[in-house]
Design a protein around this motif. Structure first.
Motif, PDB file in Angstrom:
ATOM      1  N   SER A   8      15.662 -19.613 -63.190  1.00 28.30           N
ATOM      2  CA  SER A   8      14.839 -18.484 -62.755  1.00 28.30           C
ATOM      3  C   SER A   8      15.127 -17.250 -63.609  1.00 28.30           C
ATOM      4  CB  SER A   8      15.102 -18.168 -61.282  1.00 28.30           C
ATOM      5  OG  SER A   8      16.320 -17.479 -61.136  1.00 28.30           O
ATOM      6  N   TRP A   9      14.132 -16.382 -63.691  1.00 31.05           N
ATOM      7  CA  TRP A   9      14.266 -15.091 -64.367  1.00 31.05           C
ATOM      8  C   TRP A   9      14.062 -14.040 -63.276  1.00 31.05           C
ATOM      9  CZ3 TRP A   9      16.234 -13.277 -68.624  1.00 31.05           C
ATOM     10  CH2 TRP A   9      15.871 -12.030 -69.105  1.00 31.05           C
ATOM     11  N   SER A  10      15.124 -13.854 -62.502  1.00 33.73           N
ATOM     12  CA  SER A  10      14.996 -13.046 -61.283  1.00 33.73           C
ATOM     13  C   SER A  10      15.768 -11.744 -61.422  1.00 33.73           C
ATOM     14  CB  SER A  10      15.512 -13.840 -60.078  1.00 33.73           C
ATOM     15  OG  SER A  10      16.819 -14.323 -60.333  1.00 33.73           O
ATOM     16  N   TRP A  11      15.422 -10.795 -60.567  1.00 32.43           N
ATOM     17  CA  TRP A  11      16.135  -9.525 -60.556  1.00 32.43           C
ATOM     18  C   TRP A  11      17.536  -9.742 -59.989  1.00 32.43           C
ATOM     19  CZ3 TRP A  11      10.894  -9.542 -59.192  1.00 32.43           C
ATOM     20  CH2 TRP A  11      10.072  -8.813 -60.056  1.00 32.43           C
ATOM     21  N   GLN A  12      18.500  -9.185 -60.685  1.00 34.30           N
ATOM     22  CA  GLN A  12      19.891  -9.411 -60.299  1.00 34.30           C
ATOM     23  C   GLN A  12      20.312  -8.576 -59.099  1.00 34.30           C
ATOM     24  OE1 GLN A  12      21.896 -11.900 -62.102  1.00 34.30           O
ATOM     25  NE2 GLN A  12      19.705 -12.246 -62.276  1.00 34.30           N
ATOM     26  N   ARG A  13      19.679  -7.437 -58.902  1.00 31.99           N
ATOM     27  CA  ARG A  13      20.043  -6.603 -57.761  1.00 31.99           C
ATOM     28  C   ARG A  13      18.805  -5.865 -57.297  1.00 31.99           C
ATOM     29  NH1 ARG A  13      23.258  -3.620 -60.161  1.00 31.99           N
ATOM     30  NH2 ARG A  13      25.134  -4.876 -59.938  1.00 31.99           N
ATOM     31  N   ILE A  14      18.558  -5.886 -55.999  1.00 25.36           N
ATOM     32  CA  ILE A  14      17.413  -5.187 -55.423  1.00 25.36           C
ATOM     33  C   ILE A  14      17.915  -4.295 -54.295  1.00 25.36           C
ATOM     34  CG2 ILE A  14      15.313  -5.466 -54.062  1.00 25.36           C
ATOM     35  CD1 ILE A  14      14.604  -7.854 -55.644  1.00 25.36           C
ATOM     36  N   GLU A  15      17.525  -3.025 -54.331  1.00 28.15           N
ATOM     37  CA  GLU A  15      17.882  -2.094 -53.263  1.00 28.15           C
ATOM     38  C   GLU A  15      16.601  -1.679 -52.543  1.00 28.15           C
ATOM     39  OE1 GLU A  15      20.024   1.084 -55.018  1.00 28.15           O
ATOM     40  OE2 GLU A  15      21.772  -0.144 -55.544  1.00 28.15           O
ATOM     41  N   VAL A  16      16.663  -1.640 -51.232  1.00 22.53           N
ATOM     42  CA  VAL A  16      15.501  -1.313 -50.403  1.00 22.53           C
ATOM     43  C   VAL A  16      15.702   0.070 -49.805  1.00 22.53           C
ATOM     44  CG1 VAL A  16      14.084  -2.035 -48.455  1.00 22.53           C
ATOM     45  CG2 VAL A  16      15.224  -3.764 -49.870  1.00 22.53           C
ATOM     46  N   ASP A  17      14.718   0.945 -50.003  1.00 20.98           N
ATOM     47  CA  ASP A  17      14.770   2.258 -49.373  1.00 20.98           C
ATOM     48  C   ASP A  17      14.523   2.075 -47.879  1.00 20.98           C
ATOM     49  OD1 ASP A  17      14.075   4.824 -48.318  1.00 20.98           O
ATOM     50  OD2 ASP A  17      13.760   5.516 -50.368  1.00 20.98           O
ATOM     51  N   PRO A  18      15.467   2.434 -47.006  1.00 19.54           N
ATOM     52  CA  PRO A  18      15.273   2.166 -45.575  1.00 19.54           C
ATOM     53  C   PRO A  18      14.190   3.020 -44.940  1.00 19.54           C
ATOM     54  CG  PRO A  18      17.272   3.433 -45.950  1.00 19.54           C
ATOM     55  CD  PRO A  18      16.752   3.065 -47.301  1.00 19.54           C
ATOM     56  N   LEU A  19      13.777   4.120 -45.584  1.00 18.83           N
ATOM     57  CA  LEU A  19      12.770   4.991 -44.990  1.00 18.83           C
ATOM     58  C   LEU A  19      11.360   4.556 -45.332  1.00 18.83           C
ATOM     59  CD1 LEU A  19      14.391   8.510 -45.512  1.00 18.83           C
ATOM     60  CD2 LEU A  19      14.346   7.105 -43.441  1.00 18.83           C
ATOM     61  N   ILE A  20      11.107   4.280 -46.603  1.00 11.27           N
ATOM     62  CA  ILE A  20       9.734   3.956 -47.014  1.00 11.27           C
ATOM     63  C   ILE A  20       9.570   2.503 -47.435  1.00 11.27           C
ATOM     64  CG2 ILE A  20       9.274   6.328 -47.705  1.00 11.27           C
ATOM     65  CD1 ILE A  20       9.787   5.526 -50.571  1.00 11.27           C
ATOM     66  N   GLY A  21      10.673   1.752 -47.517  1.00  8.22           N
ATOM     67  CA  GLY A  21      10.585   0.331 -47.840  1.00  8.22           C
ATOM     68  C   GLY A  21      10.346   0.025 -49.295  1.00  8.22           C
ATOM     69  N   SER A  22      10.440   1.008 -50.179  1.00  6.18           N
ATOM     70  CA  SER A  22      10.221   0.741 -51.603  1.00  6.18           C
ATOM     71  C   SER A  22      11.424  -0.009 -52.181  1.00  6.18           C
ATOM     72  CB  SER A  22      10.011   2.047 -52.354  1.00  6.18           C
ATOM     73  OG  SER A  22      11.177   2.840 -52.299  1.00  6.18           O
ATOM     74  N   LEU A  23      11.168  -0.767 -53.253  1.00  7.58           N
ATOM     75  CA  LEU A  23      12.199  -1.588 -53.871  1.00  7.58           C
ATOM     76  C   LEU A  23      12.620  -0.998 -55.202  1.00  7.58           C
ATOM     77  CD1 LEU A  23      10.709  -5.138 -53.222  1.00  7.58           C
ATOM     78  CD2 LEU A  23      12.292  -3.849 -51.793  1.00  7.58           C
ATOM     79  N   THR A  24      13.919  -0.961 -55.445  1.00  8.85           N
ATOM     80  CA  THR A  24      14.460  -0.559 -56.740  1.00  8.85           C
ATOM     81  C   THR A  24      15.176  -1.763 -57.324  1.00  8.85           C
ATOM     82  OG1 THR A  24      14.781   1.687 -55.920  1.00  8.85           O
ATOM     83  CG2 THR A  24      15.928   1.078 -57.938  1.00  8.85           C
ATOM     84  N   THR A  25      14.796  -2.141 -58.546  1.00 12.83           N
ATOM     85  CA  THR A  25      15.318  -3.380 -59.112  1.00 12.83           C
ATOM     86  C   THR A  25      16.229  -3.104 -60.294  1.00 12.83           C
ATOM     87  OG1 THR A  25      13.405  -3.579 -60.546  1.00 12.83           O
ATOM     88  CG2 THR A  25      13.295  -4.681 -58.413  1.00 12.83           C
ATOM     89  N   ASP A  26      17.099  -4.051 -60.537  1.00 14.62           N
ATOM     90  CA  ASP A  26      18.004  -4.005 -61.678  1.00 14.62           C
ATOM     91  C   ASP A  26      17.479  -4.970 -62.736  1.00 14.62           C
ATOM     92  OD1 ASP A  26      20.127  -3.532 -63.290  1.00 14.62           O
ATOM     93  OD2 ASP A  26      21.646  -3.764 -61.739  1.00 14.62           O
TER      94      ASP A  26
END
Length: 287
Positions: A8-26
């Motif tokens: 797989s070519w997957s994101w190694q780390r994903i952080e979720v904003d608990p307020l708006i649910g947006s994703l931040t990827t590494d």
């Protein structure tokens, strides 16, 4: 023996904003379990005179993991052209789509498909099972050790209590492995050759194939007649079923599977979850 190593070519780390649910990827890349799957594939190919095809689903940047596989000893590499934005719903259900992309790009059904037990982003661990369903192959999931016995592959699975389960796999088979062994170090000439090697890409087939549902089947809600009691108190008692003698829970079994299915269907028919029961279905078939 044809062996496919699905990387797989997957994101190694994903952080979720608990307020708006947006994703931040590494950054993207393979995880330890997928590199372990590649190492298992290379070892099996050496013992069984096999041919290893490294496959991934991703954008052109994913060629990096395929060049790593070629440098380590894979005979061929194929990338399915597909890029998706990080989306929580896709991460939760990407196993079916990834399996469809891999299986539709295969020219023939391989003898073995080796995968990591789960990706770094979605981590659902469903891709190997979906691949097995599409290929009609046997599956061994969560394998910690692979060995050969003649031309047969034996898969060791970890069980509770320190026990192990050894599966003798037919072909074709899909195997997901846990991490634990490291990918071999490639020589410098092999790394340089892999950097110059062309990586063929296959367009992702956007046509929908046969649907493989992962959702459990549930009986539809039971229809209840409106209450007919004279007072509100008794109508509530009638709706809730309070103060009514109930049938205690029953254990079905031990019974053969066909008899157990008949008992369960009769229960659903008796309580109004199914319109037709086993007797009615027999009547329809005879008519």
């Amino acid at each position: 023996m044809q062996i496919v190593a699905a990387l797989s070519w997957s994101w190694q780390r994903i952080e979720v904003d608990p307020l708006i649910g947006s994703l931040t990827t590494d950054h993207r890349g393979p995880n330890a379990a997928e590199l372990a799957a590649l190492e298992h594939a290379l070892r099996l190919a050496e013992e069984l005179d096999g041919h290893v095809v490294a496959m991934t689903v991703g954008p052109p940047e994913a060629d990096e993991v395929l060049r790593t596989a070629l440098a380590a000893g894979a005979h061929e590499a194929i990338r399915v052209e597909c890029d998706t934005a990080p989306d929580a719903r896709w991460l939760a259900s990407n196993g079916a789509e990834t399996a469809r992309a891999i299986t539709t790009a295969l020219r023939t059904t391989p003898d073995l498909v080796l995968c990591g037990d789960r990706s770094s982003d979605g981590a659902t661990g469903t891709t190997p099972a979906f691949i097995a369903a599409r290929l009609g192959a046997a599956q061994a999931l969560g394998v910690v050790k692979l060995e050969t016995e003649g031309r047969t592959v034996l898969a060791h699975r970890r069980l509770d209590g320190g026990r192990r389960e050894v599966l003798r796999l037919p072909t074709p088979a899909v195997i997901s492995v846990e991490g634990g062994i490291r990918l071999r170090r490639a020589s410098l000439p092999a790394v340089l050759a892999a950097q110059r090697a062309p990586i063929p890409s296959v367009p992702f087939d956007t046509r929908r194939g046969p649907t493989v549902s992962a959702r459990p089947r549930r009986p539809r809600p039971r229809e209840l007649p409106p209450p007919t009691a004279a007072t509100a108190h008794h109508r509530i008692l009638e709706l809730t079923g309070a103060l009514v003698e109930r049938t205690p829970p029953a254990i079905v079994g031990p019974l053969p599977a066909p008899e157990a299915a008949d008992v369960l269907l009769a229960y659903l028919h008796r309580h109004g979850y199914l319109e037709t029961g086993p007797v009615a279905r027999e009547t329809v078939e005879r008519s």
